[in-house]
Design a protein around this motif. Structure first.
Motif, PDB file in Angstrom:
ATOM      1  N   HIS A  40       0.842  -1.201   0.000  1.00 35.71           N
ATOM      2  CA  HIS A  40       0.000   0.000   0.000  1.00 35.71           C
ATOM      3  C   HIS A  40       0.880   1.256   0.000  1.00 35.71           C
ATOM      4  O   HIS A  40       0.611   2.225  -0.720  1.00 35.71           O
ATOM      5  N   LYS A  43       1.992   2.024  -3.365  1.00 38.86           N
ATOM      6  CA  LYS A  43       0.964   2.707  -4.178  1.00 38.86           C
ATOM      7  C   LYS A  43       1.038   4.211  -3.967  1.00 38.86           C
ATOM      8  O   LYS A  43       0.926   5.001  -4.911  1.00 38.86           O
ATOM      9  N   LEU A 188      -0.294  -2.633 -10.911  1.00 43.14           N
ATOM     10  CA  LEU A 188      -1.247  -1.760 -10.203  1.00 43.14           C
ATOM     11  C   LEU A 188      -2.344  -1.329 -11.171  1.00 43.14           C
ATOM     12  O   LEU A 188      -2.073  -0.696 -12.193  1.00 43.14           O
ATOM     13  N   ARG A 190      -4.691   1.215 -11.613  1.00 37.85           N
ATOM     14  CA  ARG A 190      -4.849   2.544 -11.006  1.00 37.85           C
ATOM     15  C   ARG A 190      -6.309   2.915 -10.816  1.00 37.85           C
ATOM     16  O   ARG A 190      -6.646   3.674  -9.911  1.00 37.85           O
ATOM     17  N   TRP A 195      -3.671  -4.283  -6.640  1.00 37.27           N
ATOM     18  CA  TRP A 195      -2.585  -5.016  -7.302  1.00 37.27           C
ATOM     19  C   TRP A 195      -3.182  -6.267  -7.921  1.00 37.27           C
ATOM     20  O   TRP A 195      -3.773  -7.082  -7.221  1.00 37.27           O
TER      21      TRP A 195
END
Ligand code: AHG
Ligand code: MN
Ligand code: MN
Length: 341
Positions: A40, A43, A188, A190, A195
């Motif tokens: 996370h 990200k 990823l 988006r 994921w």
């Protein structure tokens, strides 16, 4: 070389980790939550990277880290994101980072867990301002003396890693992970913020015809590396009797990612005569060890020119190491040249 192909159906990181636990009983829920927290944080880093000049994260921060390298704003931001994300979850005993001189204790207000997390928060710093691929590398160890972790608690051989991974922030953001049962890659999404498992069981062929080294340092290389690279350059006219191609991204994360996705290649950052006191540029505990674990899990080899990287007993948190990793036969050849010299 055969490229590793994407899989068709969508499995998320969480689903994959739960399936791995059911199959191998190697990812208890606290470890799964720790992996999910690190991913996370990646990200968030990916988001900041993607903002570039719009986000005011480019450029130098104006100070140096423990290695004497100028810190970029994104080095510090990424470090802080990883620290904040991982402090409160209760899974960690302590953390260590390229950007911090000593280990980071978990604040007293949070529970302590049984794992140690090490990271290079932003790998490939010289690529930040020019919109080229960069990444985050991480390694998870068990804390064997969980009462009071010290730097010594971190000084475990790479073969003791329970998880290693990296995120690469390129045209796509990818997460590559091993928990000791092969290497899997997640892309990823988006739009969904998740994921998605896109490349299962990445494998590296034993032979390859592509190498990565910073050739600007050639005059400083020791003889075994001179010999190995000269033979590659001689191509069909030399003893190897075949041509080789060269690539250098200047971000280990991206060079390793290329090797994994192409299914072969060798990456080298040797020790050299520029600074004979330092055994190479890359750091053992949060660059070489996690990458070596991943590469071995994909069928490759990783040495410092003389011995397996994962067998090296670390003496200090920020120690450096020469790195030769990738396709087995190429790594073995350059290692043999060192051992015979
Ligand atoms: P970092 O940005 O974390 O300091 O790491 C950079 C490392 C590695 O990723 C890369 O392969 C190498 O430095 C590039 O070195 P050169 O500057 O010699 O190309
Ligand atoms: Mn790095
Ligand atoms: Mn870094």
């Amino acid at each position: 070389m055969t490229a590793n192909r994407p899989t068709a159906h969508r499995t998320t990181l969480t689903q994959h980790l739960i399936e791995q636990q059911r199959e191998h009983n190697n990812i208890p829920s606290d470890l799964r939550l720790l992996i999910e927290t690190v991913s996370h944080a990646c990200k968030l880093i990916s988001y900041h990277v993607s903002r570039g000049a719009l986000g005011e994260v480019l450029g130098s921060a104006g100070n140096e880290n423990i290695q004497g390298e100028v810190q970029q704003k994104l080095d510090i931001l990424s470090n802080n994101i990883l620290l904040e994300a991982n402090e409160w979850g209760g899974h960690l005993a302590a953390m260590a980072s390229e950007e911090m001189a000593s280990i980071h204790q978990i604040p007293a207000l949070f529970p302590r867990g049984k794992y140690l997390l090490l990271f290079d928060p932003l790998d490939g710093s010289s690529n930040i301002d020019v919109n080229m691929s960069i990444g985050t590398i991480f390694s998870i160890l068990r804390c064997l003396d969980d009462k009071n972790p010290t730097e010594k608690s971190f000084l475990q051989k790479g073969s003791r890693q329970v998880v290693a991974g990296y995120a690469v922030y390129g045209p796509q953001t990818m997460l590559v992970l091993t928990t000791g049962y092969g290497v899997n890659c997640f892309t990823l999404d988006r739009d969904l913020g998740s994921w998605v498992l896109t490349h299962r069981a990445l494998r590296i062929l034993v032979d390859s015809c592509e190498y990565a080294i910073n050739a600007a340092n050639q005059r400083y290389w020791y003889e075994p590396v001179q010999r190995y690279v000269n033979e590659l350059i001689e191509g069909v006219d030399g003893p190897r009797k075949m041509n080789f191609n060269m690539r250098w991204v200047a971000a280990m994360v991206s060079d390793v990612n290329r090797i994994l996705h192409r299914g072969g290649g060798i990456f080298m950052y040797p020790a050299d005569k520029r600074t004979p006191s330092k055994p190479g540029k890359l750091r053992l505990m949060y660059e070489a060890n996690p990458m070596a674990f991943i590469i071995e899990q994909a069928g490759g080899h990783a040495t410092n020119g003389k011995e397996r990287i994962l067998d090296i007993q670390p003496k200090s948190l920020h120690e450096r190491v020469a790195v030769f990793l990738g396709s087995k036969n190429e790594v073995d050849r350059v290692t043999q040249y060192h051992l015979k010299s």
